[in-house]
Design a protein around this motif. Structure first.
Motif, short mmCIF file in Angstrom:
data_model
loop_
_atom_site.label_atom_id
_atom_site.label_comp_id
_atom_site.label_asym_id
_atom_site.label_seq_id
_atom_site.Cartn_x
_atom_site.Cartn_y
_atom_site.Cartn_z
N PRO A 84 1.14 -1.22 0.28
CA PRO A 84 -0.36 0.02 0.29
C PRO A 84 0.60 0.62 0.24
N PRO A 85 0.06 2.45 -0.75
CA PRO A 85 1.30 3.44 -0.88
C PRO A 85 1.37 4.05 0.50
N GLN A 86 2.49 4.75 0.81
CA GLN A 86 3.11 5.41 1.65
C GLN A 86 1.72 6.91 2.24
N GLY A 87 1.01 6.56 3.94
CA GLY A 87 0.15 8.07 4.47
C GLY A 87 -1.90 7.41 3.70
N THR A 88 -1.42 6.24 3.57
CA THR A 88 -2.70 5.58 3.59
C THR A 88 -2.83 4.55 4.74
N ARG A 89 -3.10 4.27 5.50
CA ARG A 89 -2.76 3.20 6.18
C ARG A 89 -3.42 3.93 7.38
N PRO A 90 -4.22 3.18 8.19
CA PRO A 90 -4.71 4.20 9.56
C PRO A 90 -3.49 3.95 10.61
N SER A 91 -3.49 5.59 11.15
CA SER A 91 -2.30 5.63 12.55
C SER A 91 -2.96 5.72 13.72
N PRO A 92 -3.38 5.25 14.46
CA PRO A 92 -4.12 5.62 15.57
C PRO A 92 -2.78 6.15 15.72
N TYR A 94 7.35 -4.23 13.55
CA TYR A 94 6.74 -3.77 14.79
C TYR A 94 6.48 -1.89 14.56
N ARG A 95 6.23 -1.35 13.49
CA ARG A 95 5.58 0.04 13.17
C ARG A 95 4.56 0.21 13.39
N TYR A 96 4.36 1.07 14.04
CA TYR A 96 2.44 1.26 15.06
C TYR A 96 1.81 1.23 14.36
N SER A 97 2.02 2.01 12.97
CA SER A 97 1.23 2.89 11.61
C SER A 97 0.90 0.75 10.81
N GLN A 98 1.47 0.23 10.92
CA GLN A 98 1.48 -1.67 11.00
C GLN A 98 0.54 -2.54 11.62
N LEU A 99 0.77 -2.67 12.80
CA LEU A 99 0.82 -3.04 13.88
C LEU A 99 -0.46 -3.55 13.82
N ILE A 100 -1.92 -3.74 13.54
CA ILE A 100 -3.16 -3.71 13.34
C ILE A 100 -2.85 -4.51 11.68
#
Length: 134
Positions: free
Chosen positions: A20-28, A90-96
């Protein structure tokens, strides 16, 4: 599956692409308590994955009797290392997404995510639900 049938988070967060492109994922936001829960669950899943690889390695190594079988074991270990390196991000933007995959592949029990916000747990469930349909 038609685009209209795909969950909205899939389109918005690039789930239908290999990368997926950068900046398009949820980053709660992750609170300090959630970070501890996430780290504990992540580490436990990693140990489960490594344990599975170790058991398979030992079985293959004890059964190996030729040099070609020995090199096949090396190839197996190389593939497993690559897969584990890819799976355990283990990047928080990826953990979900990581947690959803780990649950789907049997390395993580969803109950270990108790204590994360309901929003995060619902995102994991949504991803699992979508993956089950495919």
């Amino acid at each position: 599956m038609l685009d209209d049938e795909r969950p909205p988070w899939g389109r918005a967060y690039g789930l239908y692409r290999a990368t997926p492109p950068q900046g398009t994922r949820p980053s709660p936001h992750w609170s300090p308590a959630e970070k501890k829960i996430a780290r504990r669950a992540f580490d436990q899943a990693l140990q489960a994955a490594l344990g599975r690889v170790m058991a398979e390695f030992k079985a293959r190594a004890s059964a190996a009797s030729t040099s070609s079988q020995m090199w096949e074991i090396e190839d197996y270990l190389r593939r497993q290392r690559r897969e584990i390196d890819e799976m355990f991000d283990y990047r928080y933007s990826q953990l979900i997404f990581v947690f959803a995959r780990l649950i789907r592949e049997g390395f993580l029990d969803e109950n270990l995510l108790a204590g994360l916000s309901e929003e995060k747990r619902e995102l994991v469930r949504s991803i699992l639900s979508y993956a089950a349909k495919e």
